[in-house]
Design a protein around this motif. Structure first.
Motif, PDB file in Angstrom:
ATOM      1  N   GLY A  22      -2.001  -2.916  -2.902  1.00 58.78           N
ATOM      2  CA  GLY A  22      -0.763  -3.359  -3.549  1.00 58.78           C
ATOM      3  C   GLY A  22       0.233  -2.216  -3.682  1.00 58.78           C
ATOM      4  O   GLY A  22      -0.125  -1.043  -3.556  1.00 58.78           O
ATOM      5  N   THR A  27       6.603  -7.110  -0.846  1.00 59.75           N
ATOM      6  CA  THR A  27       7.521  -8.104  -1.411  1.00 59.75           C
ATOM      7  C   THR A  27       8.971  -7.706  -1.187  1.00 59.75           C
ATOM      8  O   THR A  27       9.809  -8.551  -0.869  1.00 59.75           O
ATOM      9  CB  THR A  27       7.230  -8.279  -2.923  1.00 59.75           C
ATOM     10  N   ASP A  78       0.538 -13.795  -2.815  1.00 58.62           N
ATOM     11  CA  ASP A  78       0.015 -12.690  -3.636  1.00 58.62           C
ATOM     12  C   ASP A  78      -0.143 -13.235  -5.053  1.00 58.62           C
ATOM     13  O   ASP A  78       0.555 -12.822  -5.982  1.00 58.62           O
ATOM     14  CB  ASP A  78       1.007 -11.515  -3.585  1.00 58.62           C
ATOM     15  N   ASP A 102       4.297 -13.930   1.865  1.00 54.65           N
ATOM     16  CA  ASP A 102       4.006 -12.662   1.182  1.00 54.65           C
ATOM     17  C   ASP A 102       2.525 -12.719   0.840  1.00 54.65           C
ATOM     18  O   ASP A 102       2.110 -13.438  -0.066  1.00 54.65           O
ATOM     19  CB  ASP A 102       4.871 -12.548  -0.088  1.00 54.65           C
ATOM     20  N   PRO A 155      -1.610 -11.565   0.052  1.00 51.91           N
ATOM     21  CA  PRO A 155      -2.293 -10.762  -0.968  1.00 51.91           C
ATOM     22  C   PRO A 155      -2.646  -9.389  -0.406  1.00 51.91           C
ATOM     23  O   PRO A 155      -2.926  -9.274   0.792  1.00 51.91           O
ATOM     24  CB  PRO A 155      -3.578 -11.550  -1.246  1.00 51.91           C
ATOM     25  N   PRO A 156      -2.663  -8.349  -1.234  1.00 49.45           N
ATOM     26  CA  PRO A 156      -3.044  -7.032  -0.727  1.00 49.45           C
ATOM     27  C   PRO A 156      -4.560  -6.947  -0.490  1.00 49.45           C
ATOM     28  O   PRO A 156      -5.310  -7.771  -0.994  1.00 49.45           O
ATOM     29  CB  PRO A 156      -2.629  -6.093  -1.871  1.00 49.45           C
TER      30      PRO A 156
END
Ligand code: SF4
Ligand code: SF4
Length: 296
Positions: A15, A20, A39, A174, A176-177
């Motif tokens: 993250g 974003t 995310d 976008d 998720p990390p």
């Protein structure tokens, strides 16, 4: 474009690498696009898009055990068996900690008094909204709930349906990390992955792990190096390593504090500062993505 919406997932090995802000910065160039914020642990695209809320639906967030105190004989069998230490004895009774319970159901089977039942929770939510950039679908996790990847799949599924309904050319996700279940759920079936990294050893290490994961899906990948000028030597090393792997670098974004300032004001950088040189950098990245999509 005369084909199904082209789905692009923006990912990063961890993250805070600028995923974003990249999605928000490109949003003004994408034309007919549906956005999905997957995310879900830290969904914040809506803070920039400031969309109009259209609909919110609850989404199953897992199962938890519940003890019916009237039937419980206080034998303690359940507490001894639960390997998640989710059952405690306090104030003269056995009780289940909903944050620790994994819903495995062992205590339900073991309870001699049949005093335990499993309840389905619906604490997560799917949110449908409309913004100045287009439709935005996002997920919201309930307090204490974990992102298993199911909510990510649901957000993507609904974004796809919206894109087909509206004849959108693009879906911009976008993601998720990391490389866990949520990230895997966001890559499955996507047309293109854009991996965002930063010029540091840990940034490169995270990117390598991410590329290993995306490689298993054989999804085409382009890379964007954020804040490349903070460590130009490391940026060059990353570029060379990517060249050897025949992976394109679609852009190098210099560090600019005004990006954060714009985001705090609920704007993307191109909206806040249309004449800033960085606006041109974001536009070029999007144009390269368009060209890459055209070749896939
Ligand atoms: S196993 Fe059943 S009866 Fe025994 S303490 Fe647990 S809930 Fe109560
Ligand atoms: S369902 Fe499983 S995790 Fe939850 S309290 Fe019972 S034994 Fe523990």
């Amino acid at each position: 474009m005369n084909r199904k919406p082209f789905e692009i997932v923006i990912l990063s090995g961890k993250g805070g690498t600028g995923k974003t802000s990249l999605v928000a910065a490109m949003a003004g160039f994408t034309g007919n696009c549906v956005f999905a914020d997957c995310d879900v642990d830290a969904a914040d695209l809506h803070l920039i898009f400031q969309p109009q809320l259209l609909k919110e639906e609850s989404f199953p967030s897992g199962s938890k055990a519940v003890i019916d105190q009237q039937d419980c004989t206080s034998c303690g069998v359940c507490m001894d068996l639960c390997r998640f230490y989710a059952i405690q004895f306090s104030h003269g009774q056995y009780a289940i900690d909903p944050f620790a319970c994994e819903g495995c159901g062992l205590c339900v089977v073991a309870c001699p008094a049949e005093a335990i039942r499993i309840e389905e929770n619906h604490l997560n939510a799917l949110v449908y909204s409309h913004s100045r950039f287009g439709s935005l679908v996002y997920g919201r996790l309930g307090i204490g709930e974990e992102n298993s990847g199911k909510l990510v799949s649901e957000v993507r599924k609904n974004a796809r349906e919206k894109a087909v309904q509206t004849g959108a050319d693009w879906i911009l996700v976008d993601g998720p990390p990391g490389i866990g279940c949520p990230a895997i759920s966001s890559v499955t079936g996507a047309d293109l992955v854009i991996a965002v990294t930063e010029p540091s050893r840990s940034g490169w290490h995270d990117l390598e792990r991410l590329l290993e994961m995306t490689g298993k899906f054989k999804t085409p990948v382009g890379v964007v190096i954020n804040k490349y000028d903070l460590r130009e030597e490391m940026s060059e090393k990353i570029e060379k390593a990517l060249e050897q792997r025949k992976l394109p670098v679609l852009g190098k974004i210099p560090y600019e504090e005004k990006v954060v300032q714009a985001l705090v004001e609920g704007k993307s950088l191109p909206e806040a500062l249309p004449d800033h040189p960085l606006t041109g950098v974001f536009r070029e990245i999007w144009e390269k993505i368009e060209r890459m999509a055209g070749d896939i």
